[in-house]
Design a protein around this motif. Structure first.
Motif, PDB file in Angstrom:
ATOM      1  N   TYR A 191       0.994  -1.308  -0.002  1.00  0.00           N
ATOM      2  CA  TYR A 191      -0.151  -0.037   0.035  1.00  0.00           C
ATOM      3  C   TYR A 191       0.900   1.347  -0.083  1.00  0.00           C
ATOM      4  CZ  TYR A 191      -2.835  -3.790   2.024  1.00  0.00           C
ATOM      5  OH  TYR A 191      -3.629  -4.816   2.470  1.00  0.00           O
ATOM      6  N   GLY A 192       0.340   2.506  -0.795  1.00  0.00           N
ATOM      7  CA  GLY A 192       0.867   3.667  -0.770  1.00  0.00           C
ATOM      8  C   GLY A 192      -0.016   4.498  -0.519  1.00  0.00           C
ATOM      9  N   THR A 193       0.468   5.794  -0.462  1.00  0.00           N
ATOM     10  CA  THR A 193      -0.506   6.998  -0.308  1.00  0.00           C
ATOM     11  C   THR A 193      -1.273   7.120  -1.644  1.00  0.00           C
ATOM     12  OG1 THR A 193       1.013   8.497  -0.989  1.00  0.00           O
ATOM     13  CG2 THR A 193       0.659   8.274   1.405  1.00  0.00           C
ATOM     14  N   GLU A 194      -0.897   6.776  -2.953  1.00  0.00           N
ATOM     15  CA  GLU A 194      -1.446   6.943  -4.142  1.00  0.00           C
ATOM     16  C   GLU A 194      -2.065   5.793  -4.617  1.00  0.00           C
ATOM     17  OE1 GLU A 194      -2.035  10.023  -5.194  1.00  0.00           O
ATOM     18  OE2 GLU A 194      -0.911  10.718  -3.055  1.00  0.00           O
ATOM     19  N   GLY A 195      -1.885   4.397  -4.191  1.00  0.00           N
ATOM     20  CA  GLY A 195      -2.173   3.274  -4.854  1.00  0.00           C
ATOM     21  C   GLY A 195      -1.866   2.034  -4.062  1.00  0.00           C
ATOM     22  N   SER A 247      -1.368  -6.221 -10.402  1.00  0.00           N
ATOM     23  CA  SER A 247      -2.671  -5.506 -10.464  1.00  0.00           C
ATOM     24  C   SER A 247      -2.350  -4.356  -9.417  1.00  0.00           C
ATOM     25  CB  SER A 247      -3.985  -6.327  -9.946  1.00  0.00           C
ATOM     26  OG  SER A 247      -4.973  -5.394 -10.340  1.00  0.00           O
ATOM     27  N   LEU A 248      -2.778  -3.147 -10.266  1.00  0.00           N
ATOM     28  CA  LEU A 248      -2.555  -1.709  -9.624  1.00  0.00           C
ATOM     29  C   LEU A 248      -3.868  -1.288  -9.688  1.00  0.00           C
ATOM     30  CD1 LEU A 248      -0.601   0.311  -8.579  1.00  0.00           C
ATOM     31  CD2 LEU A 248      -0.460   1.176 -10.910  1.00  0.00           C
ATOM     32  N   LEU A 249      -4.251  -0.545  -8.237  1.00  0.00           N
ATOM     33  CA  LEU A 249      -5.350   0.428  -8.084  1.00  0.00           C
ATOM     34  C   LEU A 249      -4.853   1.668  -7.782  1.00  0.00           C
ATOM     35  CD1 LEU A 249      -8.479   0.027  -5.962  1.00  0.00           C
ATOM     36  CD2 LEU A 249      -6.830   1.968  -5.492  1.00  0.00           C
ATOM     37  N   LYS A 250      -4.927   2.608  -8.473  1.00  0.00           N
ATOM     38  CA  LYS A 250      -4.669   4.295  -8.406  1.00  0.00           C
ATOM     39  C   LYS A 250      -5.812   4.900  -7.627  1.00  0.00           C
ATOM     40  CE  LYS A 250      -1.694   6.145 -10.023  1.00  0.00           C
ATOM     41  NZ  LYS A 250      -0.389   6.463  -9.617  1.00  0.00           N
ATOM     42  N   LYS A 251      -5.325   5.637  -6.692  1.00  0.00           N
ATOM     43  CA  LYS A 251      -6.374   6.323  -5.734  1.00  0.00           C
ATOM     44  C   LYS A 251      -7.435   6.851  -6.654  1.00  0.00           C
ATOM     45  CE  LYS A 251      -5.119   9.998  -3.501  1.00  0.00           C
ATOM     46  NZ  LYS A 251      -4.471  11.058  -2.334  1.00  0.00           N
ATOM     47  N   GLY A 272      -9.530   4.992  -8.255  1.00  0.00           N
ATOM     48  CA  GLY A 272      -9.809   4.037  -9.362  1.00  0.00           C
ATOM     49  C   GLY A 272     -10.099   2.589  -8.921  1.00  0.00           C
ATOM     50  N   ASP A 273     -10.037   1.626  -9.952  1.00  0.00           N
ATOM     51  CA  ASP A 273     -10.302   0.374  -9.696  1.00  0.00           C
ATOM     52  C   ASP A 273      -8.835  -0.536 -10.057  1.00  0.00           C
ATOM     53  OD1 ASP A 273     -12.901   0.459  -8.981  1.00  0.00           O
ATOM     54  OD2 ASP A 273     -13.367   0.696 -11.270  1.00  0.00           O
ATOM     55  N   PHE A 274      -8.932  -1.515  -9.589  1.00  0.00           N
ATOM     56  CA  PHE A 274      -7.666  -2.568  -9.798  1.00  0.00           C
ATOM     57  C   PHE A 274      -7.689  -2.773 -11.220  1.00  0.00           C
ATOM     58  CE2 PHE A 274      -7.979  -3.739  -5.070  1.00  0.00           C
ATOM     59  CZ  PHE A 274      -6.572  -3.378  -4.815  1.00  0.00           C
ATOM     60  N   GLU A 275      -6.602  -2.790 -11.820  1.00  0.00           N
ATOM     61  CA  GLU A 275      -6.535  -2.964 -13.325  1.00  0.00           C
ATOM     62  C   GLU A 275      -5.072  -3.802 -13.354  1.00  0.00           C
ATOM     63  OE1 GLU A 275      -6.000   0.520 -15.583  1.00  0.00           O
ATOM     64  OE2 GLU A 275      -8.087   1.064 -15.272  1.00  0.00           O
ATOM     65  N   ASP A 276      -5.332  -4.816 -14.074  1.00  0.00           N
ATOM     66  CA  ASP A 276      -4.286  -5.772 -14.377  1.00  0.00           C
ATOM     67  C   ASP A 276      -3.060  -5.174 -15.278  1.00  0.00           C
ATOM     68  OD1 ASP A 276      -5.223  -7.862 -13.083  1.00  0.00           O
ATOM     69  OD2 ASP A 276      -6.050  -8.726 -14.985  1.00  0.00           O
ATOM     70  N   GLN A 277      -1.979  -5.095 -14.796  1.00  0.00           N
ATOM     71  CA  GLN A 277      -0.684  -4.631 -15.422  1.00  0.00           C
ATOM     72  C   GLN A 277      -0.021  -5.614 -16.513  1.00  0.00           C
ATOM     73  OE1 GLN A 277      -0.225  -1.068 -14.538  1.00  0.00           O
ATOM     74  NE2 GLN A 277      -2.185  -1.561 -13.891  1.00  0.00           N
ATOM     75  N   PRO A 278       0.560  -4.880 -17.503  1.00  0.00           N
ATOM     76  CA  PRO A 278       1.162  -5.864 -18.392  1.00  0.00           C
ATOM     77  C   PRO A 278       2.592  -6.323 -17.809  1.00  0.00           C
ATOM     78  CG  PRO A 278       1.416  -3.452 -19.084  1.00  0.00           C
ATOM     79  CD  PRO A 278       0.108  -3.479 -18.067  1.00  0.00           C
ATOM     80  N   VAL A 279       2.783  -7.753 -17.820  1.00  0.00           N
ATOM     81  CA  VAL A 279       3.913  -8.311 -17.197  1.00  0.00           C
ATOM     82  C   VAL A 279       4.758  -8.179 -18.523  1.00  0.00           C
ATOM     83  CG1 VAL A 279       5.177  -9.961 -16.243  1.00  0.00           C
ATOM     84  CG2 VAL A 279       2.734  -9.678 -15.536  1.00  0.00           C
ATOM     85  N   ASP A 280       5.843  -7.098 -18.327  1.00  0.00           N
ATOM     86  CA  ASP A 280       6.609  -6.964 -19.669  1.00  0.00           C
ATOM     87  C   ASP A 280       8.038  -7.354 -19.283  1.00  0.00           C
ATOM     88  OD1 ASP A 280       6.971  -5.055 -18.121  1.00  0.00           O
ATOM     89  OD2 ASP A 280       6.378  -3.283 -19.445  1.00  0.00           O
ATOM     90  N   GLN A 281       8.369  -8.009 -18.154  1.00  0.00           N
ATOM     91  CA  GLN A 281       9.744  -8.337 -17.935  1.00  0.00           C
ATOM     92  C   GLN A 281       9.800  -9.560 -18.275  1.00  0.00           C
ATOM     93  OE1 GLN A 281      11.948  -5.986 -16.181  1.00  0.00           O
ATOM     94  NE2 GLN A 281      10.725  -4.541 -15.999  1.00  0.00           N
ATOM     95  N   PRO A 282      11.235 -10.071 -18.383  1.00  0.00           N
ATOM     96  CA  PRO A 282      11.399 -11.514 -18.957  1.00  0.00           C
ATOM     97  C   PRO A 282      11.159 -12.537 -17.790  1.00  0.00           C
ATOM     98  CG  PRO A 282      13.445 -10.424 -18.800  1.00  0.00           C
ATOM     99  CD  PRO A 282      12.487  -9.296 -18.635  1.00  0.00           C
ATOM    100  N   TYR A 283      11.423 -13.770 -17.949  1.00  0.00           N
ATOM    101  CA  TYR A 283      11.489 -14.791 -17.010  1.00  0.00           C
ATOM    102  C   TYR A 283      10.104 -14.886 -16.167  1.00  0.00           C
ATOM    103  CZ  TYR A 283      16.154 -14.649 -18.115  1.00  0.00           C
ATOM    104  OH  TYR A 283      17.419 -14.631 -18.981  1.00  0.00           O
ATOM    105  N   ALA A 284       8.984 -14.662 -16.889  1.00  0.00           N
ATOM    106  CA  ALA A 284       7.743 -14.545 -16.545  1.00  0.00           C
ATOM    107  C   ALA A 284       6.659 -15.604 -16.956  1.00  0.00           C
ATOM    108  CB  ALA A 284       7.140 -13.381 -16.618  1.00  0.00           C
ATOM    109  N   ASP A 285       7.493 -16.992 -17.433  1.00  0.00           N
ATOM    110  CA  ASP A 285       6.548 -17.945 -18.231  1.00  0.00           C
ATOM    111  C   ASP A 285       7.059 -19.190 -17.850  1.00  0.00           C
ATOM    112  OD1 ASP A 285       9.274 -17.665 -19.117  1.00  0.00           O
ATOM    113  OD2 ASP A 285       8.378 -18.030 -21.476  1.00  0.00           O
TER     114      ASP A 285
END
Length: 366
Positions: free
Chosen positions: A257-261, A276-280, A282-295
């Motif tokens: 948790y942070g003050t903004e999300g 998943s990220l929720l901005k203050k 807003g709602d939770f939104e899945d984020q693109p996992v764009d870093q390698p070694y995620a499969d």
């Protein structure tokens, strides 16, 4: 780039995951596998088409630069010290040792010898966790507030063929699973400053329900439910629960948790998973996992990063300082429970560099 010779000591349940993943890192040259149980070493060597050896032979092999220590937790430091005495760097399965004092002995010996030590977990280098790290570093959460970390299961006797050591000295949910969660939290928030905690041991014996030892009883010598709070140097306050006594729950593995999300972080026992990220406001939104070694299961990426670090004379990420800090934090839960006092952490550590700093075309490099 010249390969780095690896000698593997310990051919138990986890060794298969390492051997399978190691095949994907060209920097690693497996010089042999060894175990006190020679039959186990021979079986693993045959399964993965790698050389079989003995412990003494691996320690004497001049082409072995790193000993990968996959023994049980109680043997991690003893084997690590032997490797250092033989002039080898050492990387072990988690935890670094079963006590902070023991882990400090290994770290001090490595410093005197001018050798590297490292330890699992390395899951924080997976694409899911590196994506979470990038979001934190971007300032998306604002000021760090806190979070939760939850691992709660009925116990490993339901699936592991030989679960005894999970309930012996050096076992328990904190030393077994805590490294994944606390290491990931340090990767995200930085070092821990203080710990408060409580611990219980509800049963002195547990029945194995897995094969081939179904019905056998094992003794319990360590707390099996630990709950407490981490206070980080950056001011964040995180609630932690690690248990082998809970039938089921609906808590996510890690929320921060942070003050903004608010950020939902993947299970730190795995390299991948949704972020998943929720901005203050807003709602939770899945984020693109764009870093390698995620499969997949890359349970050796920390070892590969260490090998590249040796060749390029840079720090490795799953390093001894990180493992020792995490070990001190885990031990502090028990100390806090026994003394009923908040425990200050004496070690500190820099957050590991993002893996993207060493990526070339999506693969580990400089």
């Amino acid at each position: 780039m010249e390969k780095v010779g690896i000698g593997i000591i310990g051919c138990g349940n986890i060794s298969g995951a390492y051997l399978k993943a190691m095949a994907g890192f060209d920097i690693l040259d497996i010089r042999g596998v060894a175990d006190l149980n020679q039959a186990a070493a021979e079986a693993k060597a045959a399964e993965f088409n790698v050389p079989v050896s003995t412990i003494d032979a691996l320690l004497a092999d001049p082409k072995v630069e790193i000993i990968l220590n996959l023994t049980i937790p109680r043997a991690h430091v003893a084997v690590g010290l032997r490797a250092l005495e033989a002039g080898k760097h050492t990387y072990s399965e988690k935890p670094l040792g079963i006590t902070f004092a023991e882990g400090k002995t290994l770290a001090d010996a490595a410093a005197r010898a001018g050798l590297r030590i490292g330890a699992a977990p390395d899951t924080f280098l997976g694409g899911g966790h590196q994506t979470a790290r990038a979001l934190v570093d971007s300032g998306a959460l604002g000021l760090a507030v806190g979070g939760t970390a939850s691992f709660m299961r009925p116990g490993h006797e339901s699936w592991h063929p030989n679960p005894d050591f999970y309930y012996d000295i050096g076992g328990g949910p904190m030393l077994d699973m805590g490294p994944y969660y606390i290491t990931d939290l340090v990767n995200l928030f930085g070092p821990v400053k203080k710990v408060a905690g409580f611990a219980t041991m509800l049963r002195r014996e547990r029945e194995i329900t897995s094969e081939p030892r179904r019905g056998d009883m094992i003794s319990v010598k360590v707390p099996t439910h630990i709950a407490g709070t981490l206070i980080f140097e950056n001011g964040a306050v995180v609630q932690v629960t690690m248990s082998f006594d809970v039938a089921g729950h609906k808590h996510l593995p890690i929320e921060i948790y942070g003050t903004e999300g608010t950020l939902l972080v993947p299970d730190p026992n795995f390299f991948a998973g949704p972020v998943s990220l929720l901005k203050k406001g807003g709602d939770f939104e899945d984020q693109p996992v764009d870093q390698p070694y995620a499969d997949g299961n890359y349970r050796s990426i920390g070892l590969a990063d260490m090998a590249y670090a040796i060749r390029n004379d840079r720090p490795h990420r799953a390093n001894g300082d990180l493992a020792l800090h995490v070990l001190e934090v885990m031990e502090a839960f028990t100390t806090a429970a026994e003394t009923e006092k908040t425990v200050g952490i004496t070690t500190t550590v820099a957050r590991p560099a993002p893996l993207s700093d060493s990526l070339i075309d999506g693969a580990l490099g400089k």
